[in-house]
Design a protein around this motif. Structure first.
Motif, PDB file in Angstrom:
ATOM      1  N   LEU A   1       0.124 -30.034  17.421  1.00 30.16           N
ATOM      2  CA  LEU A   1      -0.831 -28.933  17.457  1.00 30.16           C
ATOM      3  C   LEU A   1      -2.086 -29.405  18.178  1.00 30.16           C
ATOM      4  O   LEU A   1      -2.677 -30.424  17.822  1.00 30.16           O
ATOM      5  CB  LEU A   1      -1.167 -28.491  16.030  1.00 30.16           C
ATOM      6  CG  LEU A   1      -2.074 -27.269  15.912  1.00 30.16           C
ATOM      7  CD1 LEU A   1      -1.322 -26.001  16.291  1.00 30.16           C
ATOM      8  CD2 LEU A   1      -2.612 -27.138  14.498  1.00 30.16           C
ATOM      9  N   ARG A   2      -2.489 -28.635  19.198  1.00 28.41           N
ATOM     10  CA  ARG A   2      -3.698 -28.995  19.960  1.00 28.41           C
ATOM     11  C   ARG A   2      -4.875 -28.151  19.446  1.00 28.41           C
ATOM     12  O   ARG A   2      -4.838 -26.925  19.514  1.00 28.41           O
ATOM     13  CB  ARG A   2      -3.482 -28.745  21.453  1.00 28.41           C
ATOM     14  CG  ARG A   2      -2.361 -29.569  22.067  1.00 28.41           C
ATOM     15  CD  ARG A   2      -1.998 -29.034  23.434  1.00 28.41           C
ATOM     16  NE  ARG A   2      -1.630 -27.621  23.368  1.00 28.41           N
ATOM     17  CZ  ARG A   2      -1.567 -26.810  24.434  1.00 28.41           C
ATOM     18  NH1 ARG A   2      -1.871 -27.262  25.638  1.00 28.41           N
ATOM     19  NH2 ARG A   2      -1.219 -25.540  24.283  1.00 28.41           N
ATOM     20  N   ILE A   3      -5.884 -28.847  18.920  1.00 30.61           N
ATOM     21  CA  ILE A   3      -7.061 -28.165  18.384  1.00 30.61           C
ATOM     22  C   ILE A   3      -8.250 -28.438  19.303  1.00 30.61           C
ATOM     23  O   ILE A   3      -8.504 -29.587  19.661  1.00 30.61           O
ATOM     24  CB  ILE A   3      -7.398 -28.665  16.960  1.00 30.61           C
ATOM     25  CG1 ILE A   3      -6.233 -28.370  15.997  1.00 30.61           C
ATOM     26  CG2 ILE A   3      -8.689 -28.024  16.441  1.00 30.61           C
ATOM     27  CD1 ILE A   3      -6.425 -28.931  14.591  1.00 30.61           C
ATOM     28  N   ALA A   4      -8.953 -27.388  19.695  1.00 32.46           N
ATOM     29  CA  ALA A   4     -10.202 -27.572  20.453  1.00 32.46           C
ATOM     30  C   ALA A   4     -11.368 -27.275  19.517  1.00 32.46           C
ATOM     31  O   ALA A   4     -11.490 -26.160  19.007  1.00 32.46           O
ATOM     32  CB  ALA A   4     -10.248 -26.650  21.663  1.00 32.46           C
ATOM     33  N   TYR A   5     -12.180 -28.288  19.271  1.00 30.80           N
ATOM     34  CA  TYR A   5     -13.336 -28.148  18.386  1.00 30.80           C
ATOM     35  C   TYR A   5     -14.544 -27.921  19.287  1.00 30.80           C
ATOM     36  O   TYR A   5     -15.000 -28.826  19.977  1.00 30.80           O
ATOM     37  CB  TYR A   5     -13.458 -29.421  17.544  1.00 30.80           C
ATOM     38  CG  TYR A   5     -14.551 -29.422  16.505  1.00 30.80           C
ATOM     39  CD1 TYR A   5     -15.235 -28.266  16.149  1.00 30.80           C
ATOM     40  CD2 TYR A   5     -14.881 -30.606  15.850  1.00 30.80           C
ATOM     41  CE1 TYR A   5     -16.222 -28.282  15.191  1.00 30.80           C
ATOM     42  CE2 TYR A   5     -15.873 -30.641  14.884  1.00 30.80           C
ATOM     43  CZ  TYR A   5     -16.547 -29.474  14.563  1.00 30.80           C
ATOM     44  OH  TYR A   5     -17.530 -29.500  13.619  1.00 30.80           O
ATOM     45  N   LEU A   6     -15.031 -26.679  19.304  1.00 30.60           N
ATOM     46  CA  LEU A   6     -16.059 -26.285  20.263  1.00 30.60           C
ATOM     47  C   LEU A   6     -17.467 -26.612  19.758  1.00 30.60           C
ATOM     48  O   LEU A   6     -17.841 -26.200  18.658  1.00 30.60           O
ATOM     49  CB  LEU A   6     -15.970 -24.783  20.554  1.00 30.60           C
ATOM     50  CG  LEU A   6     -14.646 -24.278  21.155  1.00 30.60           C
ATOM     51  CD1 LEU A   6     -14.668 -22.750  21.259  1.00 30.60           C
ATOM     52  CD2 LEU A   6     -14.404 -24.907  22.521  1.00 30.60           C
ATOM     53  N   TYR A   7     -18.197 -27.360  20.532  1.00 28.37           N
ATOM     54  CA  TYR A   7     -19.624 -27.646  20.323  1.00 28.37           C
ATOM     55  C   TYR A   7     -19.961 -28.217  18.943  1.00 28.37           C
ATOM     56  O   TYR A   7     -20.864 -27.728  18.260  1.00 28.37           O
ATOM     57  CB  TYR A   7     -20.466 -26.396  20.629  1.00 28.37           C
ATOM     58  CG  TYR A   7     -20.187 -25.886  22.018  1.00 28.37           C
ATOM     59  CD1 TYR A   7     -20.599 -26.641  23.117  1.00 28.37           C
ATOM     60  CD2 TYR A   7     -19.472 -24.723  22.240  1.00 28.37           C
ATOM     61  CE1 TYR A   7     -20.295 -26.209  24.405  1.00 28.37           C
ATOM     62  CE2 TYR A   7     -19.173 -24.296  23.528  1.00 28.37           C
ATOM     63  CZ  TYR A   7     -19.592 -25.048  24.601  1.00 28.37           C
ATOM     64  OH  TYR A   7     -19.294 -24.652  25.862  1.00 28.37           O
ATOM     65  N   PRO A   8     -19.241 -29.275  18.541  1.00 23.75           N
ATOM     66  CA  PRO A   8     -19.603 -29.915  17.259  1.00 23.75           C
ATOM     67  C   PRO A   8     -21.020 -30.491  17.310  1.00 23.75           C
ATOM     68  O   PRO A   8     -21.644 -30.657  16.263  1.00 23.75           O
ATOM     69  CB  PRO A   8     -18.567 -31.034  17.108  1.00 23.75           C
ATOM     70  CG  PRO A   8     -18.064 -31.284  18.490  1.00 23.75           C
ATOM     71  CD  PRO A   8     -18.139 -29.971  19.206  1.00 23.75           C
ATOM     72  N   ASP A   9     -21.531 -30.779  18.498  1.00 26.93           N
ATOM     73  CA  ASP A   9     -22.882 -31.335  18.626  1.00 26.93           C
ATOM     74  C   ASP A   9     -23.948 -30.268  18.430  1.00 26.93           C
ATOM     75  O   ASP A   9     -25.097 -30.587  18.138  1.00 26.93           O
ATOM     76  CB  ASP A   9     -23.055 -32.019  19.990  1.00 26.93           C
ATOM     77  CG  ASP A   9     -22.728 -31.091  21.155  1.00 26.93           C
ATOM     78  OD1 ASP A   9     -21.930 -30.155  20.967  1.00 26.93           O
ATOM     79  OD2 ASP A   9     -23.266 -31.317  22.253  1.00 26.93           O
ATOM     80  N   LEU A  10     -23.586 -29.005  18.573  1.00 31.20           N
ATOM     81  CA  LEU A  10     -24.573 -27.929  18.449  1.00 31.20           C
ATOM     82  C   LEU A  10     -24.302 -27.031  17.248  1.00 31.20           C
ATOM     83  O   LEU A  10     -25.229 -26.522  16.622  1.00 31.20           O
ATOM     84  CB  LEU A  10     -24.543 -27.052  19.713  1.00 31.20           C
ATOM     85  CG  LEU A  10     -24.873 -27.743  21.043  1.00 31.20           C
ATOM     86  CD1 LEU A  10     -24.531 -26.819  22.206  1.00 31.20           C
ATOM     87  CD2 LEU A  10     -26.339 -28.120  21.083  1.00 31.20           C
TER      88      LEU A  10
ATOM     89  N   ARG B   1      -3.835 -33.046  17.848  1.00 28.48           N
ATOM     90  CA  ARG B   1      -4.696 -33.654  18.876  1.00 28.48           C
ATOM     91  C   ARG B   1      -5.967 -32.822  18.936  1.00 28.48           C
ATOM     92  O   ARG B   1      -5.918 -31.641  19.281  1.00 28.48           O
ATOM     93  CB  ARG B   1      -4.004 -33.639  20.234  1.00 28.48           C
ATOM     94  CG  ARG B   1      -2.966 -34.728  20.411  1.00 28.48           C
ATOM     95  CD  ARG B   1      -2.916 -35.205  21.867  1.00 28.48           C
ATOM     96  NE  ARG B   1      -2.812 -34.124  22.827  1.00 28.48           N
ATOM     97  CZ  ARG B   1      -1.653 -33.669  23.301  1.00 28.48           C
ATOM     98  NH1 ARG B   1      -0.509 -34.199  22.900  1.00 28.48           N
ATOM     99  NH2 ARG B   1      -1.634 -32.688  24.179  1.00 28.48           N
ATOM    100  N   VAL B   2      -7.100 -33.444  18.545  1.00 29.25           N
ATOM    101  CA  VAL B   2      -8.352 -32.708  18.513  1.00 29.25           C
ATOM    102  C   VAL B   2      -9.193 -33.086  19.730  1.00 29.25           C
ATOM    103  O   VAL B   2      -9.490 -34.263  19.940  1.00 29.25           O
ATOM    104  CB  VAL B   2      -9.145 -33.010  17.223  1.00 29.25           C
ATOM    105  CG1 VAL B   2     -10.468 -32.247  17.210  1.00 29.25           C
ATOM    106  CG2 VAL B   2      -8.322 -32.647  15.992  1.00 29.25           C
ATOM    107  N   GLN B   3      -9.530 -32.117  20.555  1.00 30.84           N
ATOM    108  CA  GLN B   3     -10.492 -32.405  21.629  1.00 30.84           C
ATOM    109  C   GLN B   3     -11.838 -31.800  21.243  1.00 30.84           C
ATOM    110  O   GLN B   3     -11.938 -30.627  20.911  1.00 30.84           O
ATOM    111  CB  GLN B   3     -10.029 -31.897  23.007  1.00 30.84           C
ATOM    112  CG  GLN B   3      -9.843 -30.409  23.132  1.00 30.84           C
ATOM    113  CD  GLN B   3      -9.704 -29.971  24.599  1.00 30.84           C
ATOM    114  OE1 GLN B   3     -10.396 -30.438  25.505  1.00 30.84           O
ATOM    115  NE2 GLN B   3      -8.772 -29.042  24.825  1.00 30.84           N
ATOM    116  N   ARG B   4     -12.852 -32.662  21.273  1.00 30.33           N
ATOM    117  CA  ARG B   4     -14.207 -32.218  20.986  1.00 30.33           C
ATOM    118  C   ARG B   4     -14.853 -31.754  22.289  1.00 30.33           C
ATOM    119  O   ARG B   4     -14.942 -32.530  23.242  1.00 30.33           O
ATOM    120  CB  ARG B   4     -15.032 -33.373  20.407  1.00 30.33           C
ATOM    121  CG  ARG B   4     -14.607 -33.799  19.005  1.00 30.33           C
ATOM    122  CD  ARG B   4     -15.246 -35.127  18.656  1.00 30.33           C
ATOM    123  NE  ARG B   4     -16.705 -35.067  18.693  1.00 30.33           N
ATOM    124  CZ  ARG B   4     -17.461 -34.797  17.625  1.00 30.33           C
ATOM    125  NH1 ARG B   4     -16.895 -34.602  16.451  1.00 30.33           N
ATOM    126  NH2 ARG B   4     -18.763 -34.757  17.733  1.00 30.33           N
TER     127      ARG B   4
END
Lengths: 248, 463
Positions: A8-17, A42-45
């Motif tokens: 499963l591909r997870i995109a974690y959007l804007y964890p810095d904001l 697989r998490v892409q930040r």
């Protein structure tokens, strides 16, 4: 049957904001619930100024402060809007919480009249009524899919759904989208928007698995989620019901 | 005005007396509330009569810094009024002032009397412009109880507005390592004294939950050479030149001694002093540096600092120890991600895993929103035994489940409530029991310990 372990591909959007109310707990929850079932994640930040590096089956975005939300809006429209919309169009799922939910609707109008464009995933818009109007803060319980969702909300903006939008749930306790029409959140295809923090997924395991099932329908068609022992999850769910003044 | 203040003083004392008689704690909040309600200018009028106040504010470390600063001033021979029980709203200040008032509503022996007040961030913003402190200490700005205060940026904005209304003679002591603090302190027209931590290796990157990532002045690219923790460290903006000011008071050569404290050098323009403290954790080094900077801002020299700071006991619930039969309880107050994460890292500096009790309440003083526990790296916890309790014990149990915490002995024991959890944790009579607890749960634990004769109620310990 489940032949091979899905990825499963997870995109974690804007964890810095966009991690104001510990919404990163949702990502932790998704990762662990996959790991317990042998699903690889697989998490892409995707941070400010980043572009999506690969496709995603599930997008997650949390809430932020006004300034950070503005930066996230810029980042989205400049770099990632088209790609995200294309992935959603191809069946990807999404969890957008609070400020992230606002950014995934048409627009956010701030108290001083400024306007942030959103991606229009949800047919909805958000208006901040001004700093003199109290924020919507407190425990929330709502009715969803014949069950209940629990969480904590804290937002100044009021979100109004358009004719083409489906609310996620009906408010039983708390404010929800706008403190008027008893709706909470929105659903569009496999995308879910909500004001619930908590973090929302760990103590709503039925929602977490619903989201995983939506995402896996694309990542691994035909795969069925094995059940987990969720005693601790439901105990915390009941504690949140009691905190909201409801019988567990 | 005087008559009104006199009535306020009387009413406050009566309310405090009634509250103590009814057995409802020290009666401080009640007495202060009554006085401030009858005379809304009570605090600033009293402060005007004495030789000025020093205000201490920030998200974390207020109580410890206030205690250290008070001790430094007293060692200098000054008479000091302070609010030592962490009651840091207007009513707490009023309560601290009340015993010093005569029947006419005037402060007795006002000459040479000073106040050191810990102030909640928003109470500072509302009180400072009318109180006009001679000096103010700004510790740090982290996310904390967002259900009560809204967003971190809003706290910075109300601080900025209050600083703009401070007298130009007021001296600010501010944390050089916190960009959000420096951005607001720089607005002050008057003198500023910065404190910070030098000579630590720090972390490789900002914590996931760090609140400041971009330049608070221009929103540009802020770069850290050293991250001490959270967003504290040595930083510079690549776009507008905003950078960490050179600290006048610096901690250097910091050496931890687990839960027992630390040693470090306190470097000032007058030279370096070797400090040994019972207060563990780098966050306490910041607090002591802040107190030293605050003392300088108040015009006190730091000759006695090594002696004073070595003798300083942990503040109420801040690594405070209580003998409970065969067990030593170590109370560690946790109330927000930054403090909790620092405490978890501190526990990792202990050589052996410890029996641990985690208590989570959701009262107004704790924050009704318990979301913050998902910003705490409980993955760092390596307990020998683990019991979780408090009103939201089930939320904490869920958090440690997802953190994959595996106690050395047995599973995680969940005991909702305070007494059942404490009893379960004490059942095996460990030599030491670490208690990580939110604010109201800590008051409950102290109450239990007091009922069982293990510790005196806190209002009897403070003068």
């Amino acid at each position: 049957m489940n032949d091979s372990a899905p990825v499963l591909r997870i995109a974690y959007l804007y964890p810095d904001l966009m991690n104001l109310y510990a919404d990163r707990g949702n990502v932790t929850c998704l990762e662990r619930r996959c790991a317990w079932r042998g699903i690889t994640t697989r998490v892409q930040r995707v941070e400010w100024n980043d572009r999506l590096r690969e496709g995603a089956d599930l997008f997650v975005i949390g809430g932020g402060q006004d300034r950070q939300q503005e930066l996230a809006s810029q980042g989205l429209t400049a770099h990632n809007a088209d790609r995200i919309l294309a992935e959603l169009g191809a069946g990807a799922a999404m969890l957008a919480v609070c400020g992230g939910y606002q950014l995934m609707a048409h627009r956010y109008r701030s108290a001083d009249g400024g306007e942030l464009p959103g991606l229009g995933v949800f047919d909805a818009e958000t208006v901040h009524p001004g700093s003199g109007v109290p924020r919507c803060i407190g425990n929330v319980v709502c009715a969803w899919n014949g069950a209940r969702l629990v969480g904590f909300e804290n937002h100044g903006g009021r979100t109004y759904l358009g004719a083409g939008a489906q609310p996620l749930a009906q408010v039983l306790r708390g404010h929800g989208n706008n403190a008027r029409d008893r709706t909470e959140g929105a659903v569009a295809g496999a995308a879910i928007g909500t004001y619930l923090h908590g973090s929302v997924l760990p103590k709503n395991p039925h929602l977490a698995d619903h989201l995983l099932a939506l995402a896996l329908a694309r990542a691994a068609p035909g795969y069925t989620l094995p059940a987990l022992r969720d005693d601790a999850e439901w105990a915390a769910h009941r504690a949140a019901l009691r905190a909201a003044g409801l019988r567990a | 005005m005087r008559a009104r203040r006199s009535v306020a003083a009387l009413a406050g004392r009566a309310a405090g007396w009634l509250s103590r008689r009814a057995g409802r704690g020290g009666g401080t909040a009640v007495s202060g509330l009554a006085a401030a309600w009858i005379d809304p200018t009570f605090v600033q009028e009293c402060v005007r009569q004495i030789d000025g106040a020093v205000a201490v504010t920030g998200t974390n470390g207020k109580t410890t810094t206030t205690a250290a600063l008070t001790a430094l001033l007293r060692a200098d021979g000054q008479r000091v009024i302070t609010n030592p029980t962490g009651s840091n709203l207007e009513r707490g200040l009023a309560a601290a002032l009340l015993p010093h008032l005569g029947w006419t509503g005037q402060v007795r022996e006002a000459r040479g009397l000073r106040a050191v007040f810990e102030l909640d961030e928003w109470a500072f913003a509302s009180l400072a412009p009318s109180m006009q402190p001679r000096a103010a200490v700004f510790l740090n700005l982290f996310r904390d109880q967002l259900d009560r205060y809204g967003e971190v940026d809003r706290t910075a904005a109300v601080w900025a507005a209050a600083i703009d209304r401070l007298d130009a003679n007021a001296v600010l002591a501010a944390n050089a390592d916190d960009p959000a603090v420096v951005a607001v302190a720089r607005r002050h027209r008057g003198p500023q004294i910065y404190f910070g931590v030098d000579g630590v290796e720090g972390q490789s990157e900002l914590d996931a939950w760090a609140d400041v990532r971009r330049c608070p002045r221009c929103a540009g690219r802020l770069r850290w050479d050293v991250v001490v923790y959270a967003h504290l460290g040595h930083y510079a903006c690549a776009d507008c030149g905003f950078r960490r000011p050179q600290p006048t008071v610096a901690v250097d050569a910091y050496r931890p001694r687990g839960l027992d404290g630390a040693t470090f050098r306190l470097v000032t323009p007058e030279g370096a002093q070797e400090i040994t403290t019972q207060l563990p954790g780098l966050y306490n080094a910041y607090n002591l540096a802040a107190a030293a900077a605050g003392a300088r801002a108040a015009g006190v020299d730091l000759q006695a600092a090594p002696h004073v700071l070595a003798a300083l006991p942990p503040a109420f619930g801040r690594a405070e120890t209580i003998r409970a039969g065969a067990t030593t309880l170590i109370l560690l107050l946790v109330k927000n991600p930054t403090g909790a994460n620092q405490t978890l890292r501190l526990l990792r500096t202990e050589p052996e895993p410890l029996d641990t009790l985690v208590l989570l309440n959701d009262g107004v003083a704790d924050g009704e929103d318990v979301s913050w526990i998902w910003d705490v790296d409980f993955e760092l916890l390596r307990p020998s035994r683990l019991v979780v309790g408090g009103r939201r014990a089930d939320d904490m149990a869920l958090r440690v489940k997802y953190a994959g915490v595996q106690p050395g002995v047995g599973g995680v024991e969940v005991r909702p409530g305070i007494a059942p959890a404490l009893d379960a944790a004490l059942q095996t009579a460990p030599r030491r029991l670490v208690v990580l607890t939110t604010y109201t749960a800590m008051l409950d634990v102290r109450g239990l310990c007091s009922n069982r004769g293990w510790v005196a109620p806190y209002w009897q310990e403070t003068p």
